[in-house]
Scaffold this active site. Structure first.
Site, PDB file in Angstrom:
ATOM      1  N   LEU A   1       0.824  -1.218   0.000  1.00  0.00           N
ATOM      2  CA  LEU A   1       0.000   0.000   0.000  1.00  0.00           C
ATOM      3  C   LEU A   1       0.856   1.265   0.000  1.00  0.00           C
ATOM      4  O   LEU A   1       0.359   2.355  -0.264  1.00  0.00           O
ATOM      5  CB  LEU A   1      -0.926   0.011   1.227  1.00  0.00           C
ATOM      6  CG  LEU A   1      -2.003  -1.060   1.272  1.00  0.00           C
ATOM      7  CD1 LEU A   1      -2.774  -0.986   2.580  1.00  0.00           C
ATOM      8  CD2 LEU A   1      -2.964  -0.906   0.096  1.00  0.00           C
TER       9      LEU A   1
ATOM     10  N   HIS B   1      -2.530  -1.376  23.448  1.00  0.00           N
ATOM     11  CA  HIS B   1      -3.024  -2.745  23.308  1.00  0.00           C
ATOM     12  C   HIS B   1      -4.188  -2.952  24.258  1.00  0.00           C
ATOM     13  O   HIS B   1      -4.499  -2.074  25.071  1.00  0.00           O
ATOM     14  CB  HIS B   1      -1.903  -3.758  23.550  1.00  0.00           C
ATOM     15  CG  HIS B   1      -0.889  -3.773  22.449  1.00  0.00           C
ATOM     16  ND1 HIS B   1       0.341  -3.172  22.560  1.00  0.00           N
ATOM     17  CD2 HIS B   1      -0.946  -4.263  21.179  1.00  0.00           C
ATOM     18  CE1 HIS B   1       1.007  -3.301  21.421  1.00  0.00           C
ATOM     19  NE2 HIS B   1       0.247  -3.958  20.567  1.00  0.00           N
TER      20      HIS B   1
ATOM     21  N   ILE C   1      -4.908  -4.161  27.081  1.00  0.00           N
ATOM     22  CA  ILE C   1      -4.866  -3.790  28.503  1.00  0.00           C
ATOM     23  C   ILE C   1      -5.032  -2.268  28.684  1.00  0.00           C
ATOM     24  O   ILE C   1      -5.675  -1.808  29.630  1.00  0.00           O
ATOM     25  CB  ILE C   1      -3.563  -4.315  29.160  1.00  0.00           C
ATOM     26  CG1 ILE C   1      -3.626  -4.189  30.680  1.00  0.00           C
ATOM     27  CG2 ILE C   1      -2.332  -3.616  28.618  1.00  0.00           C
ATOM     28  CD1 ILE C   1      -2.499  -4.958  31.401  1.00  0.00           C
TER      29      ILE C   1
ATOM     30  N   TYR D   1      -6.673  -0.231  26.643  1.00  0.00           N
ATOM     31  CA  TYR D   1      -8.043   0.172  26.312  1.00  0.00           C
ATOM     32  C   TYR D   1      -8.990  -0.179  27.471  1.00  0.00           C
ATOM     33  O   TYR D   1      -9.871   0.600  27.835  1.00  0.00           O
ATOM     34  CB  TYR D   1      -8.520  -0.492  25.014  1.00  0.00           C
ATOM     35  CG  TYR D   1      -7.515  -0.429  23.874  1.00  0.00           C
ATOM     36  CD1 TYR D   1      -6.760   0.722  23.654  1.00  0.00           C
ATOM     37  CD2 TYR D   1      -7.310  -1.505  23.018  1.00  0.00           C
ATOM     38  CE1 TYR D   1      -5.825   0.793  22.619  1.00  0.00           C
ATOM     39  CE2 TYR D   1      -6.382  -1.447  21.984  1.00  0.00           C
ATOM     40  CZ  TYR D   1      -5.640  -0.301  21.801  1.00  0.00           C
ATOM     41  OH  TYR D   1      -4.720  -0.248  20.783  1.00  0.00           O
TER      42      TYR D   1
ATOM     43  N   ASP E   1      -9.941  -6.286  22.782  1.00  0.00           N
ATOM     44  CA  ASP E   1      -9.648  -6.752  21.420  1.00  0.00           C
ATOM     45  C   ASP E   1     -10.850  -7.454  20.802  1.00  0.00           C
ATOM     46  O   ASP E   1     -11.180  -7.217  19.636  1.00  0.00           O
ATOM     47  CB  ASP E   1      -8.480  -7.755  21.439  1.00  0.00           C
ATOM     48  CG  ASP E   1      -7.133  -7.057  21.489  1.00  0.00           C
ATOM     49  OD1 ASP E   1      -7.104  -5.824  21.502  1.00  0.00           O
ATOM     50  OD2 ASP E   1      -6.106  -7.764  21.530  1.00  0.00           O
TER      51      ASP E   1
END
Ligand SMILES: C[C@H](CCC[C@@H](C)[C@H]1CC[C@H]2[C@@H]3[C@H](O)C[C@@H]4C[C@H](O)CC[C@]4(C)[C@H]3C[C@H](O)[C@]12C)C(=O)SCCNC(=O)CCNC(=O)[C@H](O)C(C)(C)COP(=O)(O)OP(=O)(O)OC[C@H]1O[C@@H](n2cnc3c(N)ncnc32)[C@H](O)[C@@H]1OP(=O)(O)O
Length: 383
Positions: A58, A123, A125, A127, A153
């Site tokens: 990309l 990661h 934890i 959030y 997640d």
């Protein structure tokens, strides 16, 4: 299947977006995972079931142009990068949705598209911590404890993003228009925890962490070690079920403190623990199976897959590599998910067939290949 005919492009990510794509694939969507080219040595996506892989660079303008063209023929794009990455590649929603106004552009991030942390790494934890939920998790007098990376997640991230996509697809049947989904895992896990927020007024969380009804404070909502080193899970909340728990443990409720006597909980726990420690898990199952005591064995993955109840419902499936995994849920009566039993795709395994399907000519594909914008990877090369 319910989602057959739905074309999804999933830009390869770590854990949440792959689950989101796998759910859509399990229920029939045609999911293309867009992997990096040049490809990394090891694929990080272990949730590739039912997907095909296209390896595309990309960062090169012809690569970004290829994705733009793919998005022109897609229903859904799932992107898992922190805010600003897609814009930097010239692949922001204003570009892609201008070209395809029906596109559902799902942005699955930790912190969302705006706000102080939008561009920060993080990661699961982190959030869960920012949502407030982590402060509630953990045992008495111990640090907060993140229960692996399930909450943000997967529950607040992959699953809620899939839900957002389905809601947007339903709305599109009326408006004919796509929309941007800003799926922040912090907000996803906060939303999932609505019950915790709303039970505050009932006093459910008045006591310190690990001393409340549902956070391992209560003796009747706890796990206990058995004599063979295994565990039983106890969830006997309502008085009539608590009574059956006591009966199974050989205790007389008339000789015990009231179920909700907080100050007696630590002693009651010790008593329950010493009783559970006297029999094996199998022996306790014989006592509690078929009762309403809300007592079940804590099973290992192997034991869960072979447990009679789960077998009766075919809750786990085996693929052609003999790998066992959970069957997609929930069960739909007329159009259930039919998960692929093939191995996950190799990176770049389907590059050519996908591009042909999306309208690229053989010459265009050859050009992209010679420019090193795409990669092919035939299965034999990986064996
Ligand atoms: C707890 C979980 C995560 C569990 C995952 C673990 C299983 C794995 C995590 C680390 C792995 C290990 C490690 O990699 C080292 C070994 C490598 C070896 O190959 C295998 C063994 C390893 C030990 C390996 C083992 C395992 O795989 C691991 C342990 C989670 O919480 S996951 C949730 C994470 N958060 C999010 O998804 C939220 C949104 N995303 C983000 O915030 C960021 O993406 C994130 C996760 C912080 C990563 O940041 P990063 O700087 O890496 O990426 P971005 O800023 O998003 O930008 C992406 C850049 O990549 C370019 N790009 C993307 N696609 C392409 C393409 N097709 N072609 C070319 N380029 C591409 C994009 O343009 C960006 O470039 P720039 O940075 O230049 O802008």
């Amino acid at each position: 299947m319910a989602l057959s005919g739905l074309r999804v492009l999933e830009l390869a990510g770590l854990a949440p977006a792959p689950l989101c794509g796998m759910i859509l694939a399990d229920f029939g969507a045609c999911v293309v995972r867009v992997d990096r080219a040049p490809r990394s040595a090891v694929a990080v996506d272990v949730q590739g079931r039912g997907k095909r892989s296209l390896a595309l660079d990309l960062k090169r303008p012809p690569g970004a142009a290829t994705l733009r063209r793919l998005c022109g023929g897609a229903d859904v794009l799932i992107e898992p990068f922190r805010h600003g990455v897609m814009e930097k590649l010239g692949l922001g929603p204003e570009v892609l949705m201008h070209e395809n106004p029906r596109l559902i552009y799902a942005r699955l991030t930790g912190f969302g598209q705006t706000g102080k942390y939008a561009k920060s790494a993080g990661h699961d934890i982190n959030y869960v911590a920012l949502s407030g939920v982590l402060s509630k998790l953990g045992r008495k007098s111990e640090n907060p404890y993140a229960p692996v990376n399930l909450l943000a997640d997967f529950a607040g991230g992959g699953v809620l993003c899939a839900m957002g996509i389905l809601i947007a697809l339903y709305e599109r049947t009326k408006s004919g228009k796509g929309q941007i989904i800003d799926a922040s895992m912090v907000e996803g896990i906060a939303y999932i925890s609505s019950f915790l927020w709303k039970t505050q007024s009932l006093g459910f969380w008045n006591r310190p962490r690990g001393e409340n009804l549902l956070d391992s404070g209560a003796p009747f909502y706890e796990t206990y070690r058995t004599s063979d080193g295994k565990f039983m899970a106890v969830g006997a909340l309502e008085p009539q079920f608590y009574e059956q728990l006591l009966k199974g443990l050989g205790l007389d409720s008339d000789k015990l403190p009231d179920q909700l006597s907080f100050s007696d909980w630590p002693e009651m726990k010790k008593m329950f623990a010493s009783i559970f420690a006297k029999k094996t898990q199998t022996e306790w199952c014989r006592i509690f199976d078929g009762t309403d005591a809300c007592v079940t064995p804590v099973l290992s993955f192997d034991d869960a897959a072979s447990h009679q109840h789960n077998k009766q419902r075919s809750s786990f499936i085996k693929n052609d590599q003999e790998e066992i995994s959970p069957r997609p849920a929930p069960l739909l009566s007329r159009t259930p998910a039919v998960p692929s039993l093939k191995r996950d795709p190799f990176i770049g395994e389907h590059t050519e067939e996908i591009l042909l399907e999306y309208g690229f000519t053989k010459n265009e594909i050859a050009q992209l290949y010679s420019d090193k914008v795409i990669e092919f990877n035939k299965p034999k090369a990986n064996l």
